[in-house]
Design a protein around this motif. Structure first.
Motif, mmCIF file in Angstrom:
data_model
loop_
_atom_site.group_PDB
_atom_site.id
_atom_site.type_symbol
_atom_site.label_atom_id
_atom_site.label_comp_id
_atom_site.label_asym_id
_atom_site.label_seq_id
_atom_site.Cartn_x
_atom_site.Cartn_y
_atom_site.Cartn_z
ATOM 1 N N SER A 121 0.833 -1.211 0.000
ATOM 2 C CA SER A 121 0.000 0.000 0.000
ATOM 3 C C SER A 121 0.867 1.261 0.000
ATOM 4 O O SER A 121 0.491 2.273 -0.603
ATOM 5 C CB SER A 121 -0.926 0.005 1.221
ATOM 6 O OG SER A 121 -0.188 0.040 2.432
ATOM 7 N N LEU A 122 2.019 1.204 0.637
ATOM 8 C CA LEU A 122 2.926 2.353 0.651
ATOM 9 C C LEU A 122 3.565 2.570 -0.712
ATOM 10 O O LEU A 122 3.843 3.707 -1.099
ATOM 11 C CB LEU A 122 4.007 2.146 1.719
ATOM 12 C CG LEU A 122 3.502 2.082 3.167
ATOM 13 C CD1 LEU A 122 4.633 1.665 4.104
ATOM 14 C CD2 LEU A 122 2.930 3.418 3.594
ATOM 15 N N LEU A 123 3.797 1.469 -1.460
ATOM 16 C CA LEU A 123 4.339 1.601 -2.812
ATOM 17 C C LEU A 123 3.302 2.224 -3.752
ATOM 18 O O LEU A 123 3.621 3.127 -4.543
ATOM 19 C CB LEU A 123 4.768 0.239 -3.338
ATOM 20 C CG LEU A 123 5.274 0.213 -4.789
ATOM 21 C CD1 LEU A 123 6.544 1.040 -4.938
ATOM 22 C CD2 LEU A 123 5.501 -1.229 -5.250
ATOM 23 N N ILE A 124 2.052 1.754 -3.657
ATOM 24 C CA ILE A 124 0.982 2.321 -4.485
ATOM 25 C C ILE A 124 0.804 3.804 -4.166
ATOM 26 O O ILE A 124 0.634 4.636 -5.070
ATOM 27 C CB ILE A 124 -0.334 1.553 -4.259
ATOM 28 C CG1 ILE A 124 -0.177 0.104 -4.697
ATOM 29 C CG2 ILE A 124 -1.486 2.218 -5.011
ATOM 30 C CD1 ILE A 124 -1.367 -0.782 -4.343
ATOM 31 N N GLN A 125 0.864 4.138 -2.883
ATOM 32 C CA GLN A 125 0.756 5.538 -2.471
ATOM 33 C C GLN A 125 1.856 6.377 -3.116
ATOM 34 O O GLN A 125 1.612 7.508 -3.563
ATOM 35 C CB GLN A 125 0.846 5.654 -0.954
ATOM 36 C CG GLN A 125 0.724 7.075 -0.440
ATOM 37 C CD GLN A 125 1.322 7.259 0.950
ATOM 38 O OE1 GLN A 125 2.392 6.726 1.252
ATOM 39 N NE2 GLN A 125 0.625 7.991 1.800
ATOM 40 N N ALA A 126 3.069 5.845 -3.164
ATOM 41 C CA ALA A 126 4.198 6.592 -3.737
ATOM 42 C C ALA A 126 3.970 6.875 -5.224
ATOM 43 O O ALA A 126 4.228 7.989 -5.700
ATOM 44 C CB ALA A 126 5.494 5.812 -3.533
ATOM 45 N N PHE A 127 3.476 5.884 -5.967
ATOM 46 C CA PHE A 127 3.199 6.095 -7.389
ATOM 47 C C PHE A 127 2.110 7.153 -7.589
ATOM 48 O O PHE A 127 2.249 8.045 -8.440
ATOM 49 C CB PHE A 127 2.767 4.784 -8.048
ATOM 50 C CG PHE A 127 3.909 3.935 -8.532
ATOM 51 C CD1 PHE A 127 4.616 4.287 -9.679
ATOM 52 C CD2 PHE A 127 4.281 2.785 -7.853
ATOM 53 C CE1 PHE A 127 5.671 3.509 -10.130
ATOM 54 C CE2 PHE A 127 5.330 1.998 -8.297
ATOM 55 C CZ PHE A 127 6.029 2.363 -9.444
ATOM 56 N N LEU A 128 1.039 7.055 -6.818
ATOM 57 C CA LEU A 128 -0.054 8.023 -6.958
ATOM 58 C C LEU A 128 0.403 9.421 -6.528
ATOM 59 O O LEU A 128 -0.007 10.428 -7.123
ATOM 60 C CB LEU A 128 -1.250 7.581 -6.110
ATOM 61 C CG LEU A 128 -1.943 6.292 -6.567
ATOM 62 C CD1 LEU A 128 -3.057 5.919 -5.608
ATOM 63 C CD2 LEU A 128 -2.498 6.450 -7.981
#
Length: 251
Positions: free
Chosen positions: A67-74
């Motif tokens: 979830s932290l990786l997805i947050q970084a992309f967004l």
């Protein structure tokens, strides 16, 4: 207690993924609507873009929570939008051309105290060039080094990215102090930062050991303290007229 931990484990990742939109959409719309980014610290998208790109390249070695990786992309997408809108609507000031010669003109006459007047350029192109160089430079290093979780490079990358992100509130704290006003900085951003701090801290410390590295926790605690100081500033200054000095170089 188990119920609370379960709820945090379910809802916190959703909040973290959506936080780029909930935190910055109102700020983007406000700048676009008022046609000025005065009072908003332009360093905010600079910090978040640099930190998010570093966090994306930190993941292959650390394999932290998805979830932290997805947050970084967004976050990269949202902050690029915010940067574009802020640059299109920033107040006029004597900006410096990028990569000027180091020396007296760069540090004394401009008063920026930044090498090459970093992130205070007059033209928009250097901002995007910097982001491209950072991303492709890290891609080249990853291709060459192929780091794993135990490598010094991976640990350095994670520590650097999270440390940079932890400084996020500092430019706005300084801008508010100089202006003696929080005008231009949306209370919705502050509210999301504060609520996000509570959700992150709960999620980080309620997660099973090893799922969230300690670097995330330490930097999160520092950022939460700075966000609390921003809340105190908002209580003291409000969104009244600017009575101090507005440093347009930060906008």
């Amino acid at each position: 207690m188990a119920v609370i931990s379960t709820l945090i484990g379910v809802f916190a990742p959703i909040f973290l993924i959506l936080s780029p939109f909930t935190s910055y959409t109102d700020q983007i719309l406000s700048i676009h609507r008022t046609r000025t980014s005065a009072g908003f610290a332009l360093d905010i998208p600079g910090i978040m873009l640099t930190a998010s790109i570093l966090k994306i390249f930190y993941w292959p070695g650390a394999r932290y929570d998805l979830s932290l990786l997805i947050q970084a992309f967004l976050m990269v997408g949202v902050q690029m939008t915010l940067l574009k809108v802020a640059l299109d609507n920033r107040p006029a000031w004597r900006g410096e051309r990028p990569f000027t010669e180091m020396g007296k003109s760069s540090f004394v006459e401009t008063g920026t105290g930044r090498p090459f007047d970093f992130w205070r350029w007059k033209q928009q192109r250097p901002y995007w060039e910097y982001l491209l160089f950072l991303a492709f430079g890290l891609l080249a290093l990853h291709t060459l080094l192929q780091p794993d979780g135990s490598s010094l490079y991976t640990k350095f990358l994670g520590g650097l990215g999270l440390s940079i992100e932890a400084t996020l509130p500092l430019p706005q704290l300084y801008a508010n102090y100089r202006a003696q006003s929080c005008k231009g900085f949306r209370v919705s951003v502050l509210a999301n930062w504060l609520f996000g701090d509570m959700m992150k801290m709960g999620y980080f410390f309620a997660s099973e050991p090893g799922r969230v590295p300690w670097a995330f926790k330490l930097c999160g605690m520092f950022q939460a303290g700075c966000d609390a100081c921003l809340g105190i500033q908002y209580w003291l200054y409000g969104e009244g007229e600017i009575t101090g000095e507005l440093d347009t170089r930060l906008s």
